[in-house]
Design an enzyme around this catalytic site. Structure first.
Site, mmCIF file in Angstrom:
data_model
loop_
_atom_site.group_PDB
_atom_site.id
_atom_site.type_symbol
_atom_site.label_atom_id
_atom_site.label_comp_id
_atom_site.label_asym_id
_atom_site.label_seq_id
_atom_site.Cartn_x
_atom_site.Cartn_y
_atom_site.Cartn_z
ATOM 1 N N GLN A 169 0.801 -1.235 0.000
ATOM 2 C CA GLN A 169 0.000 0.000 0.000
ATOM 3 C C GLN A 169 0.832 1.282 0.000
ATOM 4 O O GLN A 169 0.506 2.221 -0.712
ATOM 5 C CB GLN A 169 -0.915 -0.025 1.225
ATOM 6 C CG GLN A 169 -1.898 1.112 1.310
ATOM 7 C CD GLN A 169 -2.825 0.949 2.501
ATOM 8 O OE1 GLN A 169 -3.797 0.204 2.432
ATOM 9 N NE2 GLN A 169 -2.531 1.616 3.600
ATOM 10 N N GLU A 170 1.897 1.322 0.806
ATOM 11 C CA GLU A 170 2.619 2.593 0.944
ATOM 12 C C GLU A 170 4.127 2.394 1.027
ATOM 13 O O GLU A 170 4.608 1.634 1.866
ATOM 14 C CB GLU A 170 2.152 3.330 2.215
ATOM 15 C CG GLU A 170 0.693 3.746 2.143
ATOM 16 C CD GLU A 170 0.127 4.139 3.498
ATOM 17 O OE1 GLU A 170 0.847 4.777 4.282
ATOM 18 O OE2 GLU A 170 -1.042 3.794 3.759
ATOM 19 N N LYS A 209 1.685 10.379 9.784
ATOM 20 C CA LYS A 209 1.510 9.968 8.394
ATOM 21 C C LYS A 209 0.547 10.944 7.735
ATOM 22 O O LYS A 209 -0.602 11.070 8.175
ATOM 23 C CB LYS A 209 0.928 8.551 8.326
ATOM 24 C CG LYS A 209 1.896 7.464 8.736
ATOM 25 C CD LYS A 209 1.248 6.072 8.640
ATOM 26 C CE LYS A 209 1.005 5.632 7.220
ATOM 27 N NZ LYS A 209 0.359 4.304 7.142
ATOM 28 N N HIS A 221 -3.392 10.194 9.217
ATOM 29 C CA HIS A 221 -4.568 10.515 8.401
ATOM 30 C C HIS A 221 -5.236 9.224 7.943
ATOM 31 O O HIS A 221 -4.769 8.127 8.273
ATOM 32 C CB HIS A 221 -4.125 11.335 7.179
ATOM 33 C CG HIS A 221 -3.233 10.567 6.230
ATOM 34 N ND1 HIS A 221 -2.986 10.947 4.939
ATOM 35 C CD2 HIS A 221 -2.523 9.416 6.400
ATOM 36 C CE1 HIS A 221 -2.184 10.094 4.352
ATOM 37 N NE2 HIS A 221 -1.882 9.153 5.221
ATOM 38 N N ARG A 222 -6.318 9.338 7.158
ATOM 39 C CA ARG A 222 -6.904 8.195 6.458
ATOM 40 C C ARG A 222 -6.792 8.465 4.958
ATOM 41 O O ARG A 222 -6.538 9.591 4.527
ATOM 42 C CB ARG A 222 -8.398 7.996 6.814
ATOM 43 C CG ARG A 222 -8.737 7.733 8.246
ATOM 44 C CD ARG A 222 -8.097 6.533 8.867
ATOM 45 N NE ARG A 222 -8.226 5.245 8.208
ATOM 46 C CZ ARG A 222 -8.854 4.190 8.731
ATOM 47 N NH1 ARG A 222 -9.450 4.296 9.920
ATOM 48 N NH2 ARG A 222 -8.868 3.019 8.110
ATOM 49 N N SER A 223 -7.069 7.436 4.179
ATOM 50 C CA SER A 223 -7.010 7.653 2.726
ATOM 51 C C SER A 223 -8.177 8.529 2.256
ATOM 52 O O SER A 223 -8.065 9.232 1.257
ATOM 53 C CB SER A 223 -6.998 6.316 1.993
ATOM 54 O OG SER A 223 -8.061 5.506 2.423
HETATM 55 P P1 PGA Z 1 -6.682 3.702 5.101
HETATM 56 O O1 PGA Z 1 -5.146 3.459 4.902
HETATM 57 O O2 PGA Z 1 -6.911 5.086 5.559
HETATM 58 O O3 PGA Z 1 -7.252 3.440 3.723
HETATM 59 O O4 PGA Z 1 -7.150 2.690 6.101
HETATM 60 C C1 PGA Z 1 -4.184 4.033 5.719
HETATM 61 C C2 PGA Z 1 -3.346 3.018 6.419
HETATM 62 O O5 PGA Z 1 -3.553 1.795 6.274
HETATM 63 O O6 PGA Z 1 -2.461 3.398 7.166
HETATM 64 ZN ZN ZN Z 2 -1.778 1.241 7.716
#
Ligand code: PGA
Ligand code: ZN
Length: 609
Positions: free
Chosen positions: A162-163, A384, A361-363
């Site tokens: 994801q990141e 983050k 944060h959130r996505s």
């Molecule tokens: P999410 O992702 O806000 O889509 O849950 C962010 C994360 O997993 O840190």
């Molecule tokens: Zn995460």
């Protein structure tokens, strides 16, 4: 000062989907608002948001929350005193009455809780971070920025992970943000040269989303760039492994693999590219993965292990995982738990466990920049905030800069004050036991036994009462945000970590200490922070001291939180008894809790909302 009005509305988040905003107005006209963020990769243990599930916005509208606040919740709280966060949140949790906030919705509760908290800060006439630091007894300190540069998973097509983040080694926003912007621009060119012009398109958090990329190639690009830049940053991953676990195996880059294979891959990447931290390395339902995490030697961890979907900002879960020192850091996202009080409890639990705190944060975000003041105010290890791209992420970057500019301006005006300056500790210099190039990582013993899942705290039940009492006593529950409160035995001391913590904060390295050290303003009763709004009119007069209230601070000393005002009157007594019965903290600690109160009996549950 009481609440005059509560105005909920449906607004959009950064995915163009509905979310809830609450604006709260105090009796003197001061206002504050909070917008609820939302995730795409959601942990199973997160508090439940309430969505309409009708046709509007594909079932994601939140008009039922708006109606609930307008018709049921707001009327109860008109006149309710501001700055009694624990009580306010406890009443909402009790009104909800479910385990995961499904009745009112975690979005409903958090929007109210967040707006109420920010209104308290507004009335205090202090910057939000300072209000937070005073309330929690913490020392403000800039967090390290975890900047998401390249991404995939549920946020973008392409990569399974994801990141891919960088963490500048400087935690000073002016310096760190410039580095992040520079690295982001350079990586954009690199990704475009590797994967074509579409690689400059971005995912939900503004990270580049190269389709057709492979993880190892991306990591190599990060590591090469870092060495060209004299190692100015660390490399971190949020694997969000839930998103490619099918219940049995991980479907990773065309292969079906298991946790032990994944761990071997992490070790290989770490040896090659020097990973600083890995978040959610395994799926939360994968017991093999959890057992593997337990087997990593605590004093020889090759990288920091960070919990997010596992821990979901839940104090009980964080404490449970801490028993086996599974995580070195935990992610704090207010909407995962659904109230400000419970979020602070999770922060306290993480501190008690010796975990680093990474506010996130959130996505699905908005321009609400609450998390920045939160991270700075509590002196969080990290924050983050995605890439320096997309307005909702930029709002956070700019707030970090704004706080540092304001501190600089304050210093320029007042000059540095010796006893408020403290060296910035940088855990990035902590001794982390990395294998030398060519040397194998510590061997991981086989898993032994399945994990027991941590249990969430039980919430209370529901009462049909009005909580606001204009010109009346606030409910004087002991466990408000005051860290000195008897009923609140959560640890709140700044930076205290138990001896078992293997990731000690070490002082600046000689090379870094030659750079000018920015001032952070410690918040302590004997050494109050300089008021940034010293000339602003005081619109929130302090209530006069009354018998039974907390001692008023001496002149020149700040009050950590407003002293409780009038003790309950005769009619307030039954209100207070009811309020205490509704407060899960007090109920749990009181031997006759739940008995002899006029609100605990014969009131139907709120479920048929
Ligand atoms: P999410 O992702 O806000 O889509 O849950 C962010 C994360 O997993 O840190
Ligand atoms: Zn995460």
């Amino acid at each position: 000062m009481g609440i005059k009005n509560i105005i909920p509305s449906q607004v959009l988040n950064s995915r163009g989907e509905p979310t809830l905003k609450v604006k709260m107005v105090a009796e003197n006209g001061a206002t504050a608002w909070f917008i609820v963020p939302g995730g795409a990769s959601v942990g199973a243990g997160e508090a439940q948001k309430k969505l309409d599930e009708g046709e509007s916005y594909g079932g994601k509208s939140v008009t039922a929350c708006v109606d609930l606040i307008n018709n049921i919740i707001a009327p109860k709280f008109i006149g309710y005193p501001v700055e009694h966060q624990d009580d306010f949140d406890s009443l909402l949790i009790a009104l909800d009455g479910s385990e995961n906030k499904e009745n009112l919705g975690a979005n409903t509760i958090l929007a109210l809780s967040g707006a109420y908290f920010k209104l308290g800060a507004k009335l205090s006439k202090k910057p939000l971070w300072q209000y937070i630091a005073e309330a929690r007894g913490t020392n403000p300190e800039f967090p390290r920025i975890y900047a998401n540069m390249v991404g995939g998973g549920k946020h973008a097509p392409g990569l399974d992970i994801q990141e891919f983040m960088i963490i500048p080694k400087s935690n000073q926003p002016i310096e760190a943000v410039e580095l992040i912007s520079q690295v982001y621009g350079t990586l954009k060119n690199i990704m475009v040269s590797l994967y074509g012009p579409a690689a400059k398109l971005v995912g939900d958090e503004g990270a580049l989303a190269p389709v057709g990329a492979r993880t190892e190639v991306v990591l190599e690009a990060f590591a090469n760039l870092n060495s060209k830049m004299d190692s100015k940053f660390e490399i971190a991953l949020d694997v969000a492994a839930n998103s490619f676990f099918d219940g049995t195996a991980y479907q990773f880059e065309g292969q079906s693999i298991h946790a032990s294979d994944l761990l071997a891959i992490y070790e290989d990447w770490n040896n090659k590219f020097d990973l600083y931290s890995i978040e959610d390395p395994f799926a939360e339902t994968d017991l093999e993965g959890l057992e593997l995490l337990k087997t990593i030697p605590k004093d020889k961890k090759p990288f920091l292990v960070v919990g997010d979907d596992y821990t979901v900002t839940n104090a009980a879960k964080i404490a449970e995982f801490a028993k086996e020192q599974i995580f070195d850091g935990v992610i704090i996202k207010p909407d995962q738990v659904g109230s400000i009080t419970e979020m602070f409890a999770a922060i306290d639990a993480a501190r008690q466990a010796g975990n680093e705190i990474i506010v996130s944060h959130r996505s699905g975000e908005s321009n609400d920049d609450f998390i920045v003041d939160l991270a700075y105010g509590i002196g969080a290890f990290g924050i983050k905030i995605g890439a320096p791209c997309r307005g909702e992420r930029i709002a956070k970057y700019n707030r970090l800069l704004e706080i540092e500019y304001a501190l600089d301006a304050l210093q320029a005006k007042n000059g540095p004050v010796d006893n408020t300056v403290k060296p910035i500790e940088t855990p990035l210099d902590r001794p982390i036991n990395k294998p030398q190039p060519g040397q194998a990582s510590p061997a991981m013993p086989k898993p032994q036994k399945p994990a027991s899942s941590p249990l969430p705290a039980q919430p209370g039940s529901v009462r049909d009462i009005h909580f606001g009492q204009p010109n009346q006593a606030p409910p004087s529950l002991a466990s408000n945000l005051n860290p000195n409160s008897q009923a609140n035995n959560q640890p709140t001391g700044p930076k205290s970590v138990p001896a078992s913590n293997t990731h000690e904060r070490s002082p600046l390295t000689p090379a870094q200490s030659s750079e000018p050290v920015k001032t952070t303003i410690p918040v302590a009763p004997t050494n109050p922070p300089s008021p940034l709004n010293a000339t602003a009119p005081n619109v929130a007069p302090t209530p006069p001291p009354v018998a039974g209230s907390a001692p008023t601070p001496a002149a020149g000393q700040p009050s950590v939180m407003p002293a409780p005002s009038t003790p309950p009157t005769q009619s307030g007594a039954s209100f207070q008894a009811g309020t205490q019965a509704l407060n899960p903290t007090l109920r749990a600690s009181s031997p006759d809790a739940g008995q002899n109160n006029d609100l605990a009996n014969g009131v139907p549950p709120l479920a048929p909302l």
